[in-house]
Scaffold this motif. Structure first.
Motif, PDB file in Angstrom:
ATOM      1  N   MET A   1       0.824  -1.236  -0.067  1.00  0.00           N
ATOM      2  CA  MET A   1      -0.148   0.022   0.172  1.00  0.00           C
ATOM      3  C   MET A   1       0.734   1.181   0.058  1.00  0.00           C
ATOM      4  SD  MET A   1      -2.602   1.055   2.945  1.00  0.00           S
ATOM      5  CE  MET A   1      -3.930   0.063   2.419  1.00  0.00           C
ATOM      6  N   ARG A   2       0.593   2.132  -0.798  1.00  0.00           N
ATOM      7  CA  ARG A   2       1.239   3.508  -0.696  1.00  0.00           C
ATOM      8  C   ARG A   2       0.162   4.712  -1.032  1.00  0.00           C
ATOM      9  NH1 ARG A   2       4.363   5.812  -5.134  1.00  0.00           N
ATOM     10  NH2 ARG A   2       4.187   4.489  -7.221  1.00  0.00           N
ATOM     11  N   VAL A   3       0.711   5.887  -0.632  1.00  0.00           N
ATOM     12  CA  VAL A   3       0.094   7.088  -0.795  1.00  0.00           C
ATOM     13  C   VAL A   3       0.588   7.802  -1.922  1.00  0.00           C
ATOM     14  CG1 VAL A   3      -0.642   9.275   0.046  1.00  0.00           C
ATOM     15  CG2 VAL A   3      -0.560   7.434   1.734  1.00  0.00           C
ATOM     16  N   LEU A   4      -0.025   7.934  -3.031  1.00  0.00           N
ATOM     17  CA  LEU A   4       0.643   8.615  -4.315  1.00  0.00           C
ATOM     18  C   LEU A   4       0.652   9.833  -4.199  1.00  0.00           C
ATOM     19  CD1 LEU A   4      -1.304   6.179  -7.174  1.00  0.00           C
ATOM     20  CD2 LEU A   4       1.104   5.696  -5.881  1.00  0.00           C
ATOM     21  N   LYS A   5      -0.614  10.547  -3.995  1.00  0.00           N
ATOM     22  CA  LYS A   5      -0.687  11.806  -3.617  1.00  0.00           C
ATOM     23  C   LYS A   5      -1.444  12.179  -2.389  1.00  0.00           C
ATOM     24  CE  LYS A   5      -1.346  12.535  -8.674  1.00  0.00           C
ATOM     25  NZ  LYS A   5      -2.477  12.731  -9.855  1.00  0.00           N
ATOM     26  N   LEU A   6      -1.022  13.456  -2.097  1.00  0.00           N
ATOM     27  CA  LEU A   6      -1.682  14.047  -0.721  1.00  0.00           C
ATOM     28  C   LEU A   6      -2.151  15.533  -0.783  1.00  0.00           C
ATOM     29  CD1 LEU A   6      -2.764  13.520   2.339  1.00  0.00           C
ATOM     30  CD2 LEU A   6      -0.451  14.489   2.797  1.00  0.00           C
ATOM     31  N   ALA A   7      -3.339  15.975  -0.616  1.00  0.00           N
ATOM     32  CA  ALA A   7      -3.729  17.303  -0.972  1.00  0.00           C
ATOM     33  C   ALA A   7      -4.342  17.861   0.336  1.00  0.00           C
ATOM     34  CB  ALA A   7      -4.481  17.658  -2.007  1.00  0.00           C
ATOM     35  N   LEU A   8      -3.909  18.877   0.696  1.00  0.00           N
ATOM     36  CA  LEU A   8      -4.531  19.538   1.983  1.00  0.00           C
ATOM     37  C   LEU A   8      -5.001  20.866   1.996  1.00  0.00           C
ATOM     38  CD1 LEU A   8      -1.506  18.438   4.685  1.00  0.00           C
ATOM     39  CD2 LEU A   8      -3.826  17.116   4.174  1.00  0.00           C
ATOM     40  N   THR A   9      -6.192  21.075   2.322  1.00  0.00           N
ATOM     41  CA  THR A   9      -6.893  22.418   2.220  1.00  0.00           C
ATOM     42  C   THR A   9      -7.318  22.757   3.543  1.00  0.00           C
ATOM     43  OG1 THR A   9      -7.677  21.725   0.064  1.00  0.00           O
ATOM     44  CG2 THR A   9      -8.497  23.699   0.860  1.00  0.00           C
ATOM     45  N   ASN A  10      -7.044  23.855   3.950  1.00  0.00           N
ATOM     46  CA  ASN A  10      -7.072  24.577   5.271  1.00  0.00           C
ATOM     47  C   ASN A  10      -7.149  23.420   6.393  1.00  0.00           C
ATOM     48  OD1 ASN A  10      -7.762  27.119   4.156  1.00  0.00           O
ATOM     49  ND2 ASN A  10      -9.947  26.445   3.644  1.00  0.00           N
ATOM     50  N   PHE A  11      -5.982  22.646   6.107  1.00  0.00           N
ATOM     51  CA  PHE A  11      -5.570  21.591   7.245  1.00  0.00           C
ATOM     52  C   PHE A  11      -4.366  22.446   8.246  1.00  0.00           C
ATOM     53  CE2 PHE A  11      -3.585  18.138   9.105  1.00  0.00           C
ATOM     54  CZ  PHE A  11      -4.519  17.292   9.854  1.00  0.00           C
ATOM     55  N   ARG A  12      -4.482  22.701   9.333  1.00  0.00           N
ATOM     56  CA  ARG A  12      -3.642  23.178  10.329  1.00  0.00           C
ATOM     57  C   ARG A  12      -2.831  24.201   9.588  1.00  0.00           C
ATOM     58  NH1 ARG A  12      -2.889  21.444  15.689  1.00  0.00           N
ATOM     59  NH2 ARG A  12      -3.644  19.023  16.208  1.00  0.00           N
ATOM     60  N   SER A  13      -1.710  24.257   9.349  1.00  0.00           N
ATOM     61  CA  SER A  13      -0.876  25.445   8.807  1.00  0.00           C
ATOM     62  C   SER A  13      -0.968  25.585   7.222  1.00  0.00           C
ATOM     63  CB  SER A  13       0.721  25.484   9.295  1.00  0.00           C
ATOM     64  OG  SER A  13       1.136  23.983   8.992  1.00  0.00           O
ATOM     65  N   TYR A  14      -1.574  24.418   6.578  1.00  0.00           N
ATOM     66  CA  TYR A  14      -1.420  24.613   5.366  1.00  0.00           C
ATOM     67  C   TYR A  14      -2.845  24.993   4.453  1.00  0.00           C
ATOM     68  CZ  TYR A  14       2.623  21.893   6.025  1.00  0.00           C
ATOM     69  OH  TYR A  14       3.724  21.375   6.282  1.00  0.00           O
ATOM     70  N   LYS A  15      -2.823  26.299   3.725  1.00  0.00           N
ATOM     71  CA  LYS A  15      -3.869  26.613   3.121  1.00  0.00           C
ATOM     72  C   LYS A  15      -3.999  25.632   1.837  1.00  0.00           C
ATOM     73  CE  LYS A  15      -5.343  30.239   5.078  1.00  0.00           C
ATOM     74  NZ  LYS A  15      -6.492  29.886   5.927  1.00  0.00           N
ATOM     75  N   ASN A  16      -3.121  25.504   1.258  1.00  0.00           N
ATOM     76  CA  ASN A  16      -3.124  24.440   0.270  1.00  0.00           C
ATOM     77  C   ASN A  16      -1.842  24.008   0.146  1.00  0.00           C
ATOM     78  OD1 ASN A  16      -5.129  24.087  -1.824  1.00  0.00           O
ATOM     79  ND2 ASN A  16      -5.645  26.127  -2.131  1.00  0.00           N
ATOM     80  N   LEU A  17      -1.938  22.499  -0.103  1.00  0.00           N
ATOM     81  CA  LEU A  17      -0.629  21.786  -0.163  1.00  0.00           C
ATOM     82  C   LEU A  17      -0.912  20.525  -1.018  1.00  0.00           C
ATOM     83  CD1 LEU A  17       2.329  21.665   0.915  1.00  0.00           C
ATOM     84  CD2 LEU A  17       1.452  20.080   2.550  1.00  0.00           C
ATOM     85  N   GLU A  18      -0.156  20.518  -2.158  1.00  0.00           N
ATOM     86  CA  GLU A  18      -0.299  19.205  -2.802  1.00  0.00           C
ATOM     87  C   GLU A  18       0.997  18.490  -3.282  1.00  0.00           C
ATOM     88  OE1 GLU A  18      -2.546  19.140  -6.480  1.00  0.00           O
ATOM     89  OE2 GLU A  18      -3.731  20.959  -5.874  1.00  0.00           O
ATOM     90  N   LEU A  19       1.120  17.207  -2.709  1.00  0.00           N
ATOM     91  CA  LEU A  19       2.377  16.574  -2.659  1.00  0.00           C
ATOM     92  C   LEU A  19       1.998  15.219  -3.324  1.00  0.00           C
ATOM     93  CD1 LEU A  19       3.296  17.050   0.993  1.00  0.00           C
ATOM     94  CD2 LEU A  19       4.135  18.399  -1.031  1.00  0.00           C
ATOM     95  N   GLU A  20       3.227  14.796  -4.099  1.00  0.00           N
ATOM     96  CA  GLU A  20       3.382  13.630  -4.748  1.00  0.00           C
ATOM     97  C   GLU A  20       4.370  12.770  -4.264  1.00  0.00           C
ATOM     98  OE1 GLU A  20       2.870  13.025  -9.093  1.00  0.00           O
ATOM     99  OE2 GLU A  20       1.694  14.950  -9.174  1.00  0.00           O
ATOM    100  N   PHE A  21       4.312  11.380  -4.122  1.00  0.00           N
ATOM    101  CA  PHE A  21       5.274  10.750  -3.310  1.00  0.00           C
ATOM    102  C   PHE A  21       5.670   9.407  -4.315  1.00  0.00           C
ATOM    103  CE2 PHE A  21       2.260  12.081   0.088  1.00  0.00           C
ATOM    104  CZ  PHE A  21       3.051  13.219   0.583  1.00  0.00           C
ATOM    105  N   PRO A  22       7.014   9.161  -4.206  1.00  0.00           N
ATOM    106  CA  PRO A  22       7.490   7.924  -4.852  1.00  0.00           C
ATOM    107  C   PRO A  22       7.288   6.719  -3.685  1.00  0.00           C
ATOM    108  CG  PRO A  22       9.451   9.091  -4.138  1.00  0.00           C
ATOM    109  CD  PRO A  22       8.163  10.067  -3.626  1.00  0.00           C
ATOM    110  N   ALA A  23       7.489   5.425  -4.194  1.00  0.00           N
ATOM    111  CA  ALA A  23       7.706   4.445  -3.316  1.00  0.00           C
ATOM    112  C   ALA A  23       8.882   4.528  -2.197  1.00  0.00           C
ATOM    113  CB  ALA A  23       7.736   3.060  -4.106  1.00  0.00           C
ATOM    114  N   GLY A  24       8.981   3.775  -1.345  1.00  0.00           N
ATOM    115  CA  GLY A  24      10.294   3.833  -0.278  1.00  0.00           C
ATOM    116  C   GLY A  24      10.074   5.068   0.750  1.00  0.00           C
ATOM    117  N   PRO A  25      11.189   5.564   1.155  1.00  0.00           N
ATOM    118  CA  PRO A  25      11.085   6.395   2.085  1.00  0.00           C
ATOM    119  C   PRO A  25      11.071   7.874   1.560  1.00  0.00           C
ATOM    120  CG  PRO A  25      13.289   5.694   1.917  1.00  0.00           C
ATOM    121  CD  PRO A  25      12.589   4.871   1.117  1.00  0.00           C
ATOM    122  N   THR A  26      10.094   8.800   2.285  1.00  0.00           N
ATOM    123  CA  THR A  26       9.998  10.240   1.790  1.00  0.00           C
ATOM    124  C   THR A  26      10.065  10.618   3.276  1.00  0.00           C
ATOM    125  OG1 THR A  26       8.422   9.875   0.237  1.00  0.00           O
ATOM    126  CG2 THR A  26       8.251  11.967   1.190  1.00  0.00           C
TER     127      THR A  26
END
Lengths: 201, 361
Positions: free
Chosen positions: B1-26
């Motif tokens: 299982m892995r998270v490919l993308k994560l998007a946060l809107t108005n979550f804590r300190s993030y107004k708008n954050l979009e991230l993409e992750f590869p497999a392995g450690p991030t």
């Protein structure tokens, strides 16, 4: 909470609407402006309807359902079977069961379910009135149709223990699979309950 | 299982954050207070529908916003699932799976399975029993999302029943709640007992791997003797025990038996870990509980995502190595740290530098 941005009357209306169940600040604002922009006749009808509902609608002295008379339409109807009583939490549950046309007996509306954290015990519900009705020996069957959640189950258990020793037949509505649905979409709790309550063919 | 993308809107300190992750450690690197843990917290919230830092939702929502939104694209066994969660402060959260609204947010449980490590894990060893019960319950929810319903029903029954006991309510008013306390309590006890039995060998093995001298073991310490993994058996035992404590409950105004009074007992050699374990031993125990959980899930065919939140600064070389070797088994790991040099080189393949409101590669 967002601070009021409008002045006077319009904000008062938004605030009043916002206190209604299921209406958030945005819906309240939309409804308020709809009323403001519509014909004054529509607004007058709404005002009149709200006023008369509080003046005219009472609760049936027998079953506790909403009614414009001392007794509700169902309690007054001589064709209804007075030996069976279906116990529900709210008036809207009566309407839901009536729509099925399955039940031809009478009702008893408790006005809620037992919930100690909300300060609601047996004395806050119309349980004493139910017991009074049951002292009439023509009643032979009670159907407990409280909601299938923790509070509804607790209320049903409480009533069953009170009524059974009187020699009256007590049953509880079955909980199980929705008709017309797919088995695979049922959640595990519902499916588990349906297994427990399976019937012989 | 892995998270490919994560998007946060108005979550804590993030107004708008979009991230993409590869497999392995991030790895997320940033100063204290820059918002690293907020990213970890969003994943933890998605996995358990509760935060490990706060008990109500308000602090999760950026100041001035009505709601926070977490959106994640998760790949599991070759399939991609889009999970959206809208977090509200004063009403129920709303969730969507692949864009379709679900009836209850609980339906998204299981979409993201995680094991997380955080500095608060020391409380698992040194803290109150509530931390250890919560540890077991979260692991149960990860194994079998259905149990989230049993756990929340049980907690609500205890609350209702305690309220009633405080008003010195008569016995016939208590009965409906006692029955439900036993029904759900018997289920939850059975699940926890089975879990602890399954988990024990993994915890013992991990503890030994950390070069500790004493033997570690865990056992379920119940407020009622003789409970087992059999629900029907537990119903009988709890029913009998309930009669014994009835008078005492009335006097003290609380529910005295059931899984809300139980504990996970941690043993090191001849002594319980709590009160006897050194600082180092406590950390070894905490880490063994977490890695053991990971091993258990993995043995059942799950592929949970690892989250190591601010943990490396707390550990010495041996424990860091142990943890790093676990990340090599995992399909995906998220690590947060304030100082890059605290981390072994193997974990630095994908780096995000976190500043307030932003995270950049």
């Amino acid at each position: 909470m967002s601070t009021g941005m409008y002045e006077g009357a319009i904000q008062d209306l938004i605030d009043a609407l916002g206190r209604l169940p299921g209406i958030g600040p945005k819906s309240a604002q939309r409804i308020a402006f709809h009323i403001l922009q519509s014909d004054s006749e529509i607004a007058a009808n709404l005002v009149e309807a709200v006023r008369t509902v509080k003046e005219r609608v009472k609760f049936c002295t027998q079953c506790g359902n909403v009614s414009e008379e001392t007794e509700c339409r169902i309690c007054r109807d001589p064709r209804r079977d007075g030996t069976k009583i279906c116990v529900v939490e709210e008036s809207k549950d009566v309407i839901a069961i009536e729509r099925t046309r399955e039940f031809r007996g009478k009702y008893h509306v408790l006005g809620g379910a037992i919930s100690p954290i909300d300060g609601i015990g047996p004395d806050q519900l119309r349980i004493r009135e139910l017991m009074q009705r049951l002292s009439d020996s023509t009643i032979t069957e009670i159907i407990l149709a409280t909601d299938p959640n923790l509070e509804g189950e607790a209320t049903a258990t409480y009533l069953a223990r009170l009524i059974k020793p009187m020699g009256i037949n007590v049953s509880r509505l079955a909980s199980g699979l929705p008709v017309g649905g797919d088995l695979e979409y049922a959640d595990e709790v519902t499916l588990g309950r349906a297994f427990e309550g399976r019937t012989n063919l | 299982m892995r998270v490919l993308k994560l998007a946060l809107t108005n979550f804590r300190s993030y107004k708008n954050l979009e991230l993409e992750f590869p497999a392995g450690p991030t790895t997320f690197i940033g100063n204290n207070g820059s918002g690293k843990t907020n990213i970890a917290e969003s994943l933890i919230y998605l996995a358990y529908l509760s935060s490990h830092r706060v008990s109500n939702n308000q602090p999760l929502i950026s100041l001035g916003a009505d709601q926070a939104i977490i959106r994640a694209e998760i790949e599991s066994q070759g399939r991609t699932l889009q999970v959206d969660l809208e977090i509200n402060a004063n009403k129920a959260n709303r969730a969507r799976l692949n864009g379709n609204p679900v009836k209850s947010q609980r339906e998204i449980l299981g979409a993201l399975q995680i094991i997380y490590f955080s500095p608060e894990d020391l409380d698992l060893v040194r803290g109150e029993p509530t931390h250890r019960r919560d540890f077991l319950d979260k692991l149960l929810i990860t194994q079998s999302p259905r149990l989230a319903g049993v756990i929340s029903d049980y907690e609500r029954v205890v609350k209702q029943r305690n309220t009633l006991l405080k008003t010195r309510a008569p016995e016939n008013a208590l009965v409906p709640w006692t029955e439900q306390l036993i029904t759900y309590g018997a289920q939850l006890s059975a699940e926890r007992i089975k879990l602890v039995d399954d988990l024990n060998p993994y915890v013992a093995a991990n503890y030994a791997n950390l070069n500790e001298v004493k033997a570690a073991s865990i056992s379920y310490k119940s407020s009622t003797d003789n409970l087992s993994a059999d629900v029907t058996h537990n119903v009988e035992i709890l029913t009998a025990r309930q009669i014994e404590v009835a008078r005492q409950e009335q006097e003290r105004g609380v529910s005295l038996i059931g899984p809300h009074r139980d504990d996970l007992h941690l043993q090191l050699g001849d002594f319980p870990a709590k009160g006897y374990a050194s600082h180092g031993e406590s950390w070894s125990m905490a880490i063994s509980l977490r890695i053991g959980s990971y091993n258990l899930l993995k043995s059942e065919g799950a592929e949970p995502v690892l989250i190591l939140d601010d943990i490396f600064a707390e550990l010495d070389t041996a424990r860091r190595q142990q943890l790093t070797s676990v990340t090599q088994m995992a399909e995906q790991t998220f690590i947060t740290a304030a100082v890059e040099s605290d981390l072994p080189a193997e974990l630095l393949s994908t780096k995000f530098y976190v500043t307030p409101g932003e995270a950049k590669r």
